[in-house]
Design an enzyme around this catalytic site. Sequence first.
Site, PDB file in Angstrom:
ATOM      1  N   LYS A  35       0.629  -1.211   0.062  1.00  0.00           N
ATOM      2  CA  LYS A  35      -0.095  -0.170   0.070  1.00  0.00           C
ATOM      3  C   LYS A  35       0.805   1.046   0.003  1.00  0.00           C
ATOM      4  O   LYS A  35       2.132   1.065   0.291  1.00  0.00           O
ATOM      5  CB  LYS A  35      -1.062  -0.033   1.246  1.00  0.00           C
ATOM      6  CG  LYS A  35      -0.426   0.030   2.667  1.00  0.00           C
ATOM      7  CD  LYS A  35      -1.095  -0.059   3.789  1.00  0.00           C
ATOM      8  CE  LYS A  35      -0.366  -0.041   5.121  1.00  0.00           C
ATOM      9  NZ  LYS A  35      -1.531  -0.322   6.315  1.00  0.00           N
ATOM     10  N   TYR A 247      17.513  28.688   9.899  1.00  0.00           N
ATOM     11  CA  TYR A 247      16.447  29.716  10.541  1.00  0.00           C
ATOM     12  C   TYR A 247      16.491  29.581  12.008  1.00  0.00           C
ATOM     13  O   TYR A 247      16.609  28.497  12.725  1.00  0.00           O
ATOM     14  CB  TYR A 247      15.171  29.000   9.936  1.00  0.00           C
ATOM     15  CG  TYR A 247      14.842  29.401   8.513  1.00  0.00           C
ATOM     16  CD1 TYR A 247      14.726  30.647   8.025  1.00  0.00           C
ATOM     17  CD2 TYR A 247      14.741  28.403   7.584  1.00  0.00           C
ATOM     18  CE1 TYR A 247      14.314  30.847   6.817  1.00  0.00           C
ATOM     19  CE2 TYR A 247      14.471  28.788   6.380  1.00  0.00           C
ATOM     20  CZ  TYR A 247      14.024  29.831   5.751  1.00  0.00           C
ATOM     21  OH  TYR A 247      13.951  30.340   4.701  1.00  0.00           O
TER      22      TYR A 247
END
Length: 351
Positions: A35, A247
Site C-alpha cells: 500500500k 532559521y
Amino acid sequence: MSFLPRATVLMSNIVDNWRTLDALHPGATTAAVVKADAYGLGAARIGKALKTAGCQTFFVAYLDEGMALRKAVGKGPRIFVLNGPMRGELAAYRDGELTAVLSSDLHLKLWSTAPRGTCAIHVDTGMNRLGMSPALIDTEATAIRRLAPVLVMSHLACADEPQNPMNLHQRRAFEDVADAFPDTPASLANSSGCFLGRNYGFDLTRPGLALYGGTTPPANVQLKTGVILEATIINVFKGARDTTVGYGATYPLTEDRLLATCAIGYADGLMRSGSGKLKGWVDGVACPVAGRISMDLVTLDVTDGPKAIKPGARVEFLGEHAKLEAQAAACGTLGYELLTGLGPRVQRHYR
C-alpha cells in the site's frame, strides 16, 4: 548534473527480506503489503519483483491501488483491498479480480449484492480502528459463511512491543474467531507480528515495512537495507565563530567550523523535526545536521568528516550507515513515516 535527491531502491534486498520473513513461518503463506505505493518506493516495480520471487498475495489500502497493482503483476496473484468497498465499486472489484476486505455490517450488506467477487473478513480484536466486532461475527456468522470469505483477519495494535500483554489478548481473541471459521485461512501478523513467534503466524502473514528494511527485528533475524536516500552537497564553507546556522539562529558556533549545504529538505521528506538530531554520512563518516532543516536545504557540520569534501559529494540520509529506524527515531517518528514521506522530487532508481 542533477542536484535532485535520489532514492536507490535495492530490489534484491527487498526480495531477500521477503524470503527471510517467509522462513519464519513454515507452512504459512507470506504476503507483501505494498500500500501507499509500496511505502513510497514503487508498488509496480516491487510487486513484479516479489511475484517473480514467488509471492502470490498482496495487500493494498484502496481500490485504485489494487487496480494499478493488478495491471503491474497481471493475473494470478490475489490482491486484498484493506479499506473495503464503497457503493458503486463492486463491479471494479469483480473485473479487477480484487478481494474486498469487509470490516463492518455495512460492508456485509453491500457485498451481499456484489456480482461474484471474493472477500475477506476483518475482525477487530482490540485495535478499535477497522474491523467487525466479535459480537457481530457471532450474530452474522451464517450470513458471512454464505459470502464464502477467502480469509479472516485481524490487526495487532502493539506488535512492535513484544512484551505488551495486548499481543496475547488479541491473539486469544483472534483464535476464537478463527475457530468459528475452521475452513477459512486466518491472518493476524503484520511486520512486527512476524517476530512474535509461530503462534502468531496462523495461515498467512502480512509483512510491510519489514520488507523495506524497517522495524526492529530480534537478533536472530537479519533484514537488509531496502533503500538508500542520498543528496548532493552544493556548498562547502567556513562557519565563523560567534555566528549561527539556519532559521531561528538555533545553532550557535562557538568556534570556526566547516559546514556543507545539501540539496534536500523537508519538501523531500527529510523531516524538520530532525533538525539538530539527524546525521548524514559522507563516505561512511557521520556528520551532524547543523541548525534547522529547511524546505530545500540542510546544513551539515563536516569539520570531522572526510578530508577535502567538495561540492558534488553525495550524502547518505538513509542506507547502510543511516539506518531507517535510527533516523526515524532522531525525528521522533517511525520508519513508516520517513519512507511514505519521501517527496515527489526524490528520484527513484532501481537496482
